[in-house]
Design an enzyme around this catalytic site. Structure first.
Site, PDB file in Angstrom:
ATOM      1  N   GLY A 157      55.676 -18.133  20.019  1.00 54.81           N
ATOM      2  CA  GLY A 157      55.115 -19.421  20.363  1.00 54.81           C
ATOM      3  C   GLY A 157      54.234 -19.258  21.582  1.00 54.81           C
ATOM      4  O   GLY A 157      53.927 -18.138  21.997  1.00 54.81           O
ATOM      5  N   SER A 197      44.116 -11.789  35.287  1.00 54.93           N
ATOM      6  CA  SER A 197      45.212 -12.066  34.349  1.00 54.93           C
ATOM      7  C   SER A 197      45.971 -13.304  34.803  1.00 54.93           C
ATOM      8  O   SER A 197      45.828 -13.752  35.943  1.00 54.93           O
ATOM      9  CB  SER A 197      46.138 -10.852  34.240  1.00 54.93           C
ATOM     10  OG  SER A 197      46.635 -10.474  35.518  1.00 54.93           O
ATOM     11  N   GLU A 204      43.556  -9.983  39.400  1.00 57.56           N
ATOM     12  CA  GLU A 204      42.424 -10.908  39.548  1.00 57.56           C
ATOM     13  C   GLU A 204      41.979 -11.519  38.233  1.00 57.56           C
ATOM     14  O   GLU A 204      41.330 -12.555  38.215  1.00 57.56           O
ATOM     15  CB  GLU A 204      41.246 -10.172  40.191  1.00 57.56           C
ATOM     16  CG  GLU A 204      41.567  -9.706  41.609  1.00 57.56           C
ATOM     17  CD  GLU A 204      40.513  -8.771  42.183  1.00 57.56           C
ATOM     18  OE1 GLU A 204      40.096  -7.840  41.440  1.00 57.56           O
ATOM     19  OE2 GLU A 204      40.112  -8.960  43.348  1.00 57.56           O
ATOM     20  N   TYR A 256      52.156   7.174  34.868  1.00 59.73           N
ATOM     21  CA  TYR A 256      50.899   6.537  34.466  1.00 59.73           C
ATOM     22  C   TYR A 256      49.837   7.634  34.408  1.00 59.73           C
ATOM     23  O   TYR A 256      49.494   8.227  35.430  1.00 59.73           O
ATOM     24  CB  TYR A 256      50.542   5.478  35.510  1.00 59.73           C
ATOM     25  CG  TYR A 256      49.450   4.521  35.113  1.00 59.73           C
ATOM     26  CD1 TYR A 256      49.761   3.247  34.625  1.00 59.73           C
ATOM     27  CD2 TYR A 256      48.108   4.852  35.265  1.00 59.73           C
ATOM     28  CE1 TYR A 256      48.761   2.349  34.284  1.00 59.73           C
ATOM     29  CE2 TYR A 256      47.106   3.958  34.909  1.00 59.73           C
ATOM     30  CZ  TYR A 256      47.440   2.705  34.431  1.00 59.73           C
ATOM     31  OH  TYR A 256      46.453   1.809  34.091  1.00 59.73           O
ATOM     32  N   GLY A 290      45.398 -15.620  27.492  1.00 63.79           N
ATOM     33  CA  GLY A 290      45.360 -16.012  28.907  1.00 63.79           C
ATOM     34  C   GLY A 290      44.127 -15.415  29.554  1.00 63.79           C
ATOM     35  O   GLY A 290      43.008 -15.796  29.256  1.00 63.79           O
ATOM     36  N   GLY A 291      44.322 -14.416  30.421  1.00 64.85           N
ATOM     37  CA  GLY A 291      43.169 -13.740  31.006  1.00 64.85           C
ATOM     38  C   GLY A 291      42.506 -12.803  30.003  1.00 64.85           C
ATOM     39  O   GLY A 291      41.382 -12.374  30.198  1.00 64.85           O
ATOM     40  N   PRO A 332      47.614 -16.823  21.127  1.00 63.52           N
ATOM     41  CA  PRO A 332      47.582 -17.320  22.512  1.00 63.52           C
ATOM     42  C   PRO A 332      46.812 -16.326  23.388  1.00 63.52           C
ATOM     43  O   PRO A 332      46.946 -15.111  23.227  1.00 63.52           O
ATOM     44  CB  PRO A 332      49.063 -17.367  22.913  1.00 63.52           C
ATOM     45  CG  PRO A 332      49.838 -17.213  21.634  1.00 63.52           C
ATOM     46  CD  PRO A 332      48.973 -16.417  20.724  1.00 63.52           C
ATOM     47  N   GLY A 378      53.380 -13.633  22.526  1.00 61.68           N
ATOM     48  CA  GLY A 378      52.740 -14.673  21.705  1.00 61.68           C
ATOM     49  C   GLY A 378      53.256 -14.756  20.287  1.00 61.68           C
ATOM     50  O   GLY A 378      52.784 -15.581  19.506  1.00 61.68           O
TER      51      GLY A 378
END
Lengths: 564, 564
Positions: free
Chosen positions: B284, B221, B219, B484, B148-149, B146, B281
Site C-alpha cells: 500500500g 529522498s 537531499e 559498500y 517519493g524522491g 508509489p 510499496g
C-alpha cells in the site's frame, strides 16, 4: 565483577515436571524468601490493606481429580511415539501442560475448573522430529501447542483446539536445550529454543558473555518462550527487548521451515524475524535462535533514589531517556508500592521498635531534603566499565536533584537484586490465605502516561472491592514507558472466575480506551485476544491470517491464540 | 553547536520536477563540488586507474524521444483527475517517473532504452484521495507505483505492471510533506510521508530536535521512501536504522487502512510496523509516519584515523562495537578508496608540488608511527554532550592504538562533512566521459567479513575489465557490519546494459553465495529480486504473499517488486 549476573542466586532448580509446582509458581524447595515470616506479612498487610474477614481457599487435592478421556486412538499414540519416543499421556503431564501460570490459570488449577487438556505431551529431541510431528498433526487435523517453560500469564500455552479438530498435541521443547555454537568474533550464540534462563546464562557466563535478558520469569522460562511472546527483561534499557536480541532464528511449520540468515542488519523487505518474534506459536515451532551476546560487564551498581511523588519519578525517567544516558534499569514504584515493598524488605530483619525509630530518622533526613511523606522509590541499575558506570551515575544524580530526588545509595539496589525473581512466589501464599493477586501491564508514550495511570487505577478501584492497587514503571524508552499494575483483592471463593473476569475486563477496557498497549511484555494469548483483535481492525487481521495460512493452512498451530 | 546538522550545507533545492535532473543525480545548479576541476580529476584517475582509450557517451537528446501511447481513456483520466486534480499525462512527468536513479536507470534514460512508462502521474494532497485512487485502480485493475524522491537504486520505483493490467498509475507523494504534530514530551513527530530530508530536518531543527537519518540520498529522498526501502543513514550508530526510528505509521491499501498505535514498545504479536517498513510499496501507500526524535546534540566532533590496513580498521570497528562505545559513525575505506579520496580531497587546493612535499612529510610521520604505505582511512563521528564526546573519543583512541591506528585529528572529518552528500553527482560526469560506475552493498557478521570482502572483490575483478574496485564499511553493529563496494569500468558503449547486467549478476551471486545480505540499506526492488526470492525459499514467499493478498488481493501495488 565480571561474574554471571545470576550465579549468586543460583537455586539449582530441578526442572523435572513432577518437581515443578503444578498450581503455582516455582518448584519444590524453591519458595518465597519470607515464607517463614508469613504471619508477620499478614499482620503488615492487615495494617496496610485492612484485610477484614478473608475466606480460606484451599486447593482441591490433585489426587481426587478425573481427567476427560483421551481422544487419540492407540494407533495414533503409537504413530506419534514412533516419531518422538518421549511422548506421554498420563494425567500429570496432561494437567501440567493444560494451562500456563496466570492468576486465572492457577485459580482454575486449584479449584479443578480446567475443561480442556492436551491428549499427549511430546518432548522432541530434534527439529526433524518436530517437522514430522507437524506433518502428522496436519494430516490428522490435530491442534498443536508449543510449550516452553509454560510461564505464560496470558493464556498463551493453554490447551485449545478448533471445533473441527479431534485432539490436542502439546510439544514441550525443554529437552532441546543445547548451545549449538558460540561465535566470539561476531558476538552471537545459537541455542536450541527450549533452554531455560539459568542454563543459558551459565553457558554464556563461562565464556565471559551474557545475553542480558532477565525477565521476572527468568528461572522458569525458556529462550523460545521469550521470543514467541516478545518479552522484555529487567535490564532492557541496556540490552534491549528480546526482539532486539534476536539475530536470526529457525521456525518449523506444517508447510516447511523458515530459517532466517545470520546477518547484522538488512533492507530485504518485511522483517521475517520480527514477524516470528511475537507469533506465540501460531505460525510454527521456534526451534533455534541466534542471539547477540555481550561481554560480561566489568562492574555493576544498583542504587536507589527517593522521589517526593510517582509523578516526579516518571518525569525523572523521561529526562534520563531524553538525555540518552546509559543505564540498565530504571524501576520506579508508585507511593503505595514503595511503602509496601519498603515494609516487606524490613520484615524479619530487626525488631519492630528499632524499625520504627530508624524509619523516623530516615524520614527526618528526607524531609530536610524536600522529599515529603509520600515517597516513590526508584531503583537504578548500571552495568559497564567503572568509568561508564560512574559517569552515568554522576549525570543521573544531577537530573534526580532537579526533580527533588534523594540519592539513597546501594542498599535498596542490593536488596532488590537478591529478591528480584521472587515476587511471583508470594502469590501462592496469598491465595492460600484468601487474597487474590493479579498483575496487568501496558505501555504508553509520555504525553499520556499520567492520564493512563490514573484512568486504569480508577477503573480498577471502581469495578470491585480491592485491597490495594499498586503500580510501577519497569521499562522506559525515549518515547514512553511501561506501567505494571499489581491488584490485590479479597478472594470471592464462590465466584472466583467471575470476579477475575470482571477485574481483567474492566482494567483492559480502560487500558485499551486510553490508548495503552494491550500488552508491553506478557503477550496476547487468549486473555488479551479480544482487545488485540480490535487494535488490528479487519485490515491487519486479514493480512496476518493470510501470512499464517501460507505456513499453517489448516490452522493447527496454537489455534485460538492471537489472530488464529 | 546545537544547530541543524544540515543547515550549513543547505543548497536551497528547488524540487519542481522540471528542475530536477532527468537522467542523473541532483538538480539544476546543484552539482559535484569539483566539477570545475574535472580535467584534473581525469588526470588523477588516469594515473590511478590507467584509463586507456575511453568511448565518449553523450545522452540521446530528450526532445527527440517518442513515448508509447497512453493506455488510459479520456474518461479514465478525468475520473482520476476528479479524485485528485493534480494528475498529469505529459511526456516529461511520465519519463521522470519511469525509473529511479540507479546506474542501470541512468543508462537507460541516457540511451533512450526505457520501455515502460506510467500512464498518469498523480500528486495527491491527502490520504483520502489516495484511498479513493486505490479503490478506483483496484476496480480497473491498474498497477499503482508509489513514488517519493524517486532515488531508488534497485528498481524500486520502476514503472511495472502485471501482464493482465491495463495501465500504470504513479502516485507521487511529494505534495504531502507537512509536519502534522510534534510531541516534545514523548519526543515524537508525525509527518506526512512525502517530505524531503532537508525540510524534515529544518522543521525539527527549529524546535531543537533532529531525526538523525542522513542517508547519502538525504537531499533527494523522502521519509516515506526511507521507510518503504528500510534505509539507513550515515549516523546510524547513534540514531539507528530507519526501522528503529519509526514509532508508528499509516498505510493506505486497496482494502483499507492500517494505522498502528503510537506506543513505545509492545508484545502484541508480529510487529506490523516492521512488516510495513521495507514493504517497498507492495502493500500500500505509506501516508504518515510518527518518528522518535532526539534533542540536537550539544557538540559534534568528526575525526580521522589512519590504519595500516583495511583488516586492522575492521578489527578496530568490531572492538569499538563490542565495547558498546557511543559513536555516531564509523566509516572505513579500504586502501584503494582511501588513496583515491585522499587525492580527490587535495585537488584544486594547492599546487601539485606543495602537495607532493606535504604528502611525503605526512608519510614520514606515519612510518614512524608504524602505519605503512597502504593506509586505510577511518572517519569517526561523535555527537553528544561535550563530556560524552570526549569520553568516547578517549576510549576510541586507546582502542585505535592497539590496532596501530594513527589519530589524524579533525581535518579529514571536516572535509568529509562538507562533501558527504556529494559523491552521487560525480557519476554524471564520469558517465559523460565514458566511465561507468556502480555501487553494491551488503552486510555480514564479523566472522565472515574478510571472506566476503575478498570473495566479492575477486568475483568482480574476474568477471570483466574494470578500472577500480573499492570498498568501505559505513554501518557497524555488535554482530557485524556493512560493506559498500564502488566499481568503475570503461563503459562498453555498444552493450552498456549487458555489461552492467553481467557485473551486477556476478557480484550479487558472490554476495549471496558467501552469505551476505542481498541488501543492507538499498532495498530489493526489481534488481535484487532474483536473489531475495532465493533467500525466502518457498515457505516465506508463500506466507508473505498471503499477507499481501489480505491488503491487495489483485496485486495492483508495485507489481513485480519484492515478492509481488
Amino acid at each position: 565483577m565480571n561474574s554471571n549476573f545470576y550465579s549468586e542466586l543460583n537455586p539449582n532448580i530441578d526442572y523435572s515436571r513432577k518437581n515443578l509446582r503444578l498450581d503455582g509458581w516455582g518448584s519444590n524447595g524453591h519458595d518465597f524468601f519470607l515464607k517463614d515470616h508469613f504471619l508477620e506479612i499478614k499482620n503488615l498487610l492487615e495494617s496496610e490493606w485492612k484485610l477484614g474477614e478473608l475466606q480460606k481457599s484451599p486447593a482441591i487435592p490433585y489426587e481426587t481429580r478425573v481427567l476427560p478421556k483421551l481422544r487419540l486412538t492407540k494407533l495414533e499414540i503409537s504413530a506419534i511415539q514412533k516419531i518422538s519416543p518421549n511422548a506421554y499421556t498420563d494425567d500429570y503431564e496432561r494437567t501440567f501442560h493444560s494451562v500456563g501460570k496466570s492468576y486465572y490459570d492457577v485459580l482454575r488449577l486449584r479449584f479443578n475448573l480446567i475443561k480442556e487438556f492436551p491428549d499427549i505431551v511430546i518432548y522432541p529431541k530434534s527439529k526433524e522430529e518436530i517437522a514430522k510431528l507437524l506433518k502428522y498433526a496436519s494430516s490428522k487435523n490435530f491442534a498443536v501447542i508449543p510449550f516452553g517453560g509454560g510461564s505464560s500469564v496470558v493464556g498463551g500455552v493453554e490447551a485449545t483446539k478448533s471445533r473441527n479438530q479431534k485432539a490436542i498435541l502439546c510439544i514441550d521443547l525443554t529437552k532441546m536445550d543445547s548451545l549449538l555454537s558460540l561465535d566470539e568474533t561476531s558476538q552471537t550464540a545459537t541455542f536450541q529454543s527450549g533452554i531455560y534462563g539459568p542454563k543459558l546464562e551459565k553457558l554464556l557466563g563461562e565464556r565471559g558473555f551474557t545475553l542480558g535478558h532477565f525477565p521476572q520469569s527468568f528461572e522458569y522460562s525458556t529462550l523460545g518462550g521469550w521470543v514467541a511472546a516478545r518479552g522484555s527483561g529487567q535490564q532492557s534499557s541496556r540490552y534491549g527487548r528480546i526482539e532486539k536480541m534476536v539475530n536470526s532464528l529457525e521456525l518449523v511449520t506444517p508447510e516447511g521451515e523458515i530459517k532466517t540468515w545470520k546477518l547484522p542488519a538488512y533492507s530485504t523487505g518485511p522483517d521475517l524475524n520480527q514477524i516470528i518474534v511475537g507469533s506465540e506459536g501460531t505460525l510454527g515451532v521456534i526451534t533455534e535462535v541466534t542471539v547477540k551476546i555481550h561481554k560480561l560487564p566489568e562492574t555493576r551498581k544498583y542504587v536507589g533514589f527517593l522521589f517526593p511523588s510517582f509523578t516526579q519519578g516518571v518525569n525523572f525517567i523521561r529526562e534520563v531517556n531524553h538525555n540518552g544516558i546509559k543505564v540498565s534499569m530504571l524501576r520506579l514504584s508508585d507511593e503505595d508500592e514503595s511503602r509496601l515493598f519498603g515494609n516487606l524488605a524490613n520484615l524479619g530483619k530487626t525488631s519492630s521498635l528499632y524499625r520504627t525509630i530508624k524509619q523516623k530518622f530516615i524520614q527526618k533526613i528526607l524531609d530536610v531534603n524536600g522529599v515529603g511523606g509520600n515517597k516513590s522509590v526508584l531503583l537504578c541499575g548500571l552495568d559497564g566499565s567503572e568509568e561508564e558506570v560512574n559517569s552515568s551515575l554522576n549525570r543521573i544524580q544531577k537530573i534526580a536533584k532537579s526533580f527533588q530526588g534523594f540519592y539513597a545509595g546501594e542498599k535498596p539496589g542490593l536488596s532488590w537484586l537478591k529478591t528480584r525473581y521472587n515476587m511471583p512466589f508470594l502469590r501462592n501464599h496469598l491465595l492460600e490465605n484468601g487474597i487474590g493477586v493479579d498483575t496487568l501491564e501496558t505501555s504508553i508514550t509520555y504525553d499520556k502516561i499520567f492520564y493512563l495511570y490514573e484512568g486504569v487505577t480508577k477503573a480498577i478501584r471502581s469495578s470491585m472491592p480491592i485491597l490495594s492497587s499498586m503500580c510501577h514503571v519497569s521499562h522506559s524508552y525515549i518515547d514512553g514507558a511501561s506501567l505494571y499494575f499489581t491488584i490485590t483483592f479479597p478472594l470471592d471463593i464462590k465466584n472466583p472466575i467471575a470476579q477475575w473476569t470482571k477485574m481483567k475486563s474492566t482494567a483492559t477496557d480502560a487500558i485499551f480506551s486510553l490508548g495503552g498497549s494491550v500488552s508491553h511484555h506478557h503477550g496476547i494469548g487468549l486473555d488479551h485476544k479480544k482487545w488485540y483483535i480490535k487494535t488490528l481492525e479487519a485490515t491487519s487481521e486479514k493480512a496476518l491470517k493470510g501470512f499464517k495460512s501460507g505456513l499453517d493452512p489448516k490452522n493447527i498451530m496454537n489455534p485460538g491464540k492471537l489472530f488464529s
